[in-house]
Design a protein around this motif. Structure first.
Motif, short mmCIF file in Angstrom:
data_model
loop_
_atom_site.label_atom_id
_atom_site.label_comp_id
_atom_site.label_asym_id
_atom_site.label_seq_id
_atom_site.Cartn_x
_atom_site.Cartn_y
_atom_site.Cartn_z
N ALA A 96 0.88 -1.17 0.00
CA ALA A 96 0.00 0.00 0.00
C ALA A 96 0.91 1.21 0.00
O ALA A 96 1.97 1.18 0.64
CB ALA A 96 -0.90 0.01 1.23
N PHE A 97 0.55 2.26 -0.74
CA PHE A 97 1.38 3.46 -0.77
C PHE A 97 0.52 4.68 -1.07
O PHE A 97 -0.53 4.58 -1.70
CB PHE A 97 2.55 3.34 -1.76
N ALA A 98 1.00 5.83 -0.59
CA ALA A 98 0.25 7.07 -0.76
C ALA A 98 1.06 8.04 -1.61
O ALA A 98 2.27 8.15 -1.44
CB ALA A 98 -0.02 7.69 0.61
N THR A 99 0.38 8.72 -2.52
CA THR A 99 1.06 9.76 -3.30
C THR A 99 0.50 11.12 -2.88
O THR A 99 -0.59 11.18 -2.30
CB THR A 99 0.82 9.57 -4.82
N PRO A 100 1.21 12.21 -3.17
CA PRO A 100 0.68 13.53 -2.82
C PRO A 100 -0.68 13.75 -3.49
O PRO A 100 -0.95 13.19 -4.55
CB PRO A 100 1.73 14.51 -3.39
N THR A 131 0.64 11.05 3.97
CA THR A 131 0.11 12.17 3.16
C THR A 131 -0.06 13.41 4.02
O THR A 131 0.32 14.51 3.62
CB THR A 131 -1.24 11.76 2.52
N ILE A 132 -0.64 13.23 5.21
CA ILE A 132 -0.85 14.36 6.12
C ILE A 132 0.49 15.01 6.49
O ILE A 132 0.62 16.23 6.54
CB ILE A 132 -1.61 13.89 7.40
N HIS A 133 1.52 14.18 6.69
CA HIS A 133 2.86 14.70 7.02
C HIS A 133 3.60 15.20 5.78
O HIS A 133 4.70 15.72 5.89
CB HIS A 133 3.71 13.60 7.67
N ARG A 134 3.01 14.99 4.61
CA ARG A 134 3.64 15.37 3.32
C ARG A 134 5.01 14.75 3.15
O ARG A 134 5.97 15.39 2.69
CB ARG A 134 3.69 16.89 3.20
N ASP A 135 5.13 13.46 3.53
CA ASP A 135 6.42 12.79 3.46
C ASP A 135 6.93 12.63 2.03
O ASP A 135 8.12 12.80 1.77
CB ASP A 135 6.33 11.41 4.15
N ALA A 136 6.03 12.31 1.09
CA ALA A 136 6.47 12.14 -0.30
C ALA A 136 6.93 13.48 -0.87
O ALA A 136 7.96 13.55 -1.55
CB ALA A 136 5.35 11.56 -1.16
N MET A 137 6.19 14.55 -0.58
CA MET A 137 6.59 15.88 -1.07
C MET A 137 7.93 16.29 -0.47
O MET A 137 8.79 16.81 -1.17
CB MET A 137 5.53 16.93 -0.69
#
Ligand SMILES: [Zn+2]
Length: 277
Positions: A96-100, A131-137
């Motif tokens: 499972a993974f989250a994108t911005p 996503t909330i922490h904006r880790d990918a960004m």
């Protein structure tokens, strides 16, 4: 009051039945319109996955996912400005993974991989927390320090750059774990979200424990930061102890888990690469 008379059932029953089957085959959510760099990158990532033919457009599996994702979204949404959307994809390894931009991707096999609802909920709470922490960004900004500084003031990225970044971002999300601190931080926020949503936050701990001794090749990427899993469990347990008012009511015993049930019909229909630009 006039009575409805269906004198020719054959005429109306066919479209009616086909309507039912469409309703049952819940559809993959699409990304939001592009309004900023996060939604732009989210859309580019979606396009990339669609072009690889991985996005599951219709499947009854969405119905099983929906009850969990709707509950989590209600709690997580106030913490992020773009709508969370949960999209099934078909990839070689359960993950499972989250994108911005709010999209969270769940590999279909992951639904078979989790042992109960709490493990699935824990994973999804963890991903929305990234996503909330904006880790990918933040990681993108670090990786592309010079370019991102130059374009940081722009609302949207220069032509073609979002697509380029999306390709490397998806590769990263599938092959590289975040640092242990970033992962633990998403675990902790995720446990808060799960607890507020009413899902036993021990689910993520159970997932780590299940695979502590498993073959690394069989472990999903999100759990593959192997030796660190013990530390992540300890960090979560400490967080639970530090906040007894929130966490003491939850049972740490995996025997108390709620089974996660999948539909009999698990057919999948993929979003075609040429469907839309
Ligand atoms: Zn993570």
């Amino acid at each position: 009051m006039p009575r409805l008379q269906f004198t020719k059932p054959g005429i109306w029953i066919v479209p009616f039945l086909s309507m039912i089957s469409v309703v049952c085959m819940a559809q993959a959510p699409r990304p939001e319109p592009v309004t900023d760099q996060e939604t732009e990158l989210g859309q580019a990532a979606f396009n990339e996955l669609r072009n690889k033919g991985e996005i599951i457009e219709f499947s009854p599996l969405y119905e099983s996912l929906k009850s969990v994702t709707e509950t989590i979204s209600r709690v997580a949404q106030p913490r992020y400005p773009h709508p969370f959307k949960f999209i099934l994809v078909h990839e070689p390894k359960p993950n499972a993974f989250a994108t911005p931009g709010g999209n969270v991707y769940v590999v279909d096999s992951f639904l078979y991989f989790v042992k109960n609802t709490e493990e699935l909920a824990g994973t999804l709470c963890h991903e929305v927390s990234h996503t909330i922490h904006r880790d990918a960004m933040n990681r993108l900004k670090e990786q592309q320090r010079i370019q991102m500084r130059e374009i940081g003031a722009l609302i949207l990225l220069p032509a073609g750059l979002a697509e380029l970044i999306a390709v490397s971002m998806i590769g990263d999300l599938n092959s590289l774990a975040y640092s242990r601190d970033i992962e633990s931080s998403a675990d902790v926020t995720g446990s808060d979200i799960c607890a507020a949503a009413g899902y036993n936050p021990w689910g993520l701990v159970w997932l780590f424990q299940d695979f502590q001794n498993a073959d690394p090749k069989q472990i999903p990427q999100l759990l593959s930061d192997h030796p660190a899993n013990t530390t992540r469990i300890q960090t979560l347990e400490q967080h639970f102890r530090d906040n007894p008012d929130v966490f003491a009511k939850f049972n740490p015993d995996p025997k108390s888990a709620t089974p996660f049930s999948l539909p009999k019909d698990t057919s999948e229909q993929f979003l075609r690469p040429s469907a839309e630009k």
